[in-house]
Motif scaffolding. Structure first.
Motif, PDB file in Angstrom:
ATOM      1  N   LEU A  93     -35.435 123.439   0.630  1.00 51.69           N
ATOM      2  CA  LEU A  93     -36.403 122.554  -0.011  1.00 51.69           C
ATOM      3  C   LEU A  93     -37.451 122.205   1.044  1.00 51.69           C
ATOM      4  N   GLN A  94     -38.665 121.915   0.608  1.00 50.02           N
ATOM      5  CA  GLN A  94     -39.703 121.559   1.576  1.00 50.02           C
ATOM      6  C   GLN A  94     -39.544 120.073   1.913  1.00 50.02           C
ATOM      7  N   SER A 115     -37.455 129.285  -1.546  1.00 49.75           N
ATOM      8  CA  SER A 115     -37.863 127.902  -1.815  1.00 49.75           C
ATOM      9  C   SER A 115     -38.300 127.754  -3.251  1.00 49.75           C
ATOM     10  N   PRO A 116     -37.851 126.728  -3.963  1.00 48.53           N
ATOM     11  CA  PRO A 116     -38.408 126.499  -5.303  1.00 48.53           C
ATOM     12  C   PRO A 116     -39.828 125.954  -5.181  1.00 48.53           C
ATOM     13  N   CYS A 117     -40.727 126.479  -6.003  1.00 48.74           N
ATOM     14  CA  CYS A 117     -42.104 125.977  -5.989  1.00 48.74           C
ATOM     15  C   CYS A 117     -42.092 124.532  -6.497  1.00 48.74           C
ATOM     16  N   ASP A 156     -37.199 124.308 -11.032  1.00 44.05           N
ATOM     17  CA  ASP A 156     -36.137 123.331 -10.809  1.00 44.05           C
ATOM     18  C   ASP A 156     -35.267 123.809  -9.637  1.00 44.05           C
ATOM     19  N   PRO A 157     -35.145 123.009  -8.573  1.00 45.44           N
ATOM     20  CA  PRO A 157     -34.389 123.439  -7.389  1.00 45.44           C
ATOM     21  C   PRO A 157     -32.937 123.764  -7.711  1.00 45.44           C
ATOM     22  N   VAL A 164     -41.563 131.886  -2.133  1.00 45.34           N
ATOM     23  CA  VAL A 164     -41.674 130.690  -2.968  1.00 45.34           C
ATOM     24  C   VAL A 164     -41.474 131.114  -4.424  1.00 45.34           C
ATOM     25  N   ILE A 165     -40.437 130.565  -5.041  1.00 44.81           N
ATOM     26  CA  ILE A 165     -40.043 130.987  -6.386  1.00 44.81           C
ATOM     27  C   ILE A 165     -40.599 130.000  -7.421  1.00 44.81           C
TER      28      ILE A 165
END
Ligand code: SF4
Length: 213
Positions: A200-201, A174-176, A181-182, A146-147
């Motif tokens: 993405l979640q 995955s972007p946090c 920002d994704p 998770v970034i």
């Protein structure tokens, strides 16, 4: 008697990992020894109800799907989690385990797909990482990172170069949610031709942070 402390058992779409989008029965076990700054399941830290393993199996069967994800909290913090995982495999389910990477995954039934969420610096729990787990990941398993920011991204990139992980397990970045920002993360991955899967979640976009979804 084998019993587990359970926060919730529910049906949803798998929100992440390689099985994203599949209708899945989730078994969320109670308790976690970590305290990640971005944790979205703090309600699973305590409470829950004790259930016999058979009761968990019955509840899962009642949901009527073939995929089961055992998650938490940190499910491996409960001794009887290992027995539950094997019993679910014996019952014919495709079983995955979401674990933090802080506890030993060696004793997990080899039929289980392990999704190891190793902690990035931005989580605040970097020191808990058990790097020996990286050598235990097989081609069916996944390493999730998770970034939270550029520092996390560069840390992840160095980790992959050091461990040559993309050869074995699949690596998911995955972007946090709410912190990274994704699109920016997607651009960094493309720029570096990083051999990872961006994700993405899904559940956050569909249902936000609602428990049981
Ligand atoms: S390991 Fe998972 S459940 Fe535990 S604090 Fe971190 S994000 Fe939350």
């Amino acid at each position: 008697m084998s019993r587990l402390r359970v926060t919730e058992i529910f049906l949803s779409l798998q929100g992440e990992s390689r099985s994203v989008g599949l209708p899945t029965a989730f078994v969320r076990l109670t308790g976690c020894p970590l305290r990640c700054g971005y944790c979205d399941t703090t309600y699973a830290f305590s409470g829950g109800s004790w259930m016999a393993r058979e009761e968990v199996l019955e509840r899962v069967a009642g949901l009527g799907v073939g995929h089961v994800c055992v998650t938490g909290g940190e499910p491996l913090a409960q001794r009887d989690c290992l027995g539950l995982l094997s019993a679910l495999c014996d019952a014919g389910y495709a079983v995955s385990l979401e674990t933090s990477g802080a506890l030993d995954i060696a004793p997990v039934d080899p039929r289980v797909v392990k999704v190891v969420d190793l902690k990035t610096p931005g989580s605040g729990e970097l020191v808990r990482n058990r790097y020996e787990n990286l050598d235990l990941l097989g081609p069916g398993d996944q390493l999730k990172l998770v970034i939270c920011d550029r520092t996390d991204y560069e840390w992840a990139r160095a980790l992959l170069q050091e461990h040559d992980l993309a050869e074995g397990a699949e690596v998911l970045l995955s972007p946090c949610h709410g912190r990274q920002d994704p699109r920016e993360l997607g651009e960094w991955i493309l720029e570096d031709r990083l051999p990872v899967r961006f994700q993405l979640q899904l559940h956050k976009y569909l249902w936000g942070d609602q428990p049981g979804r």
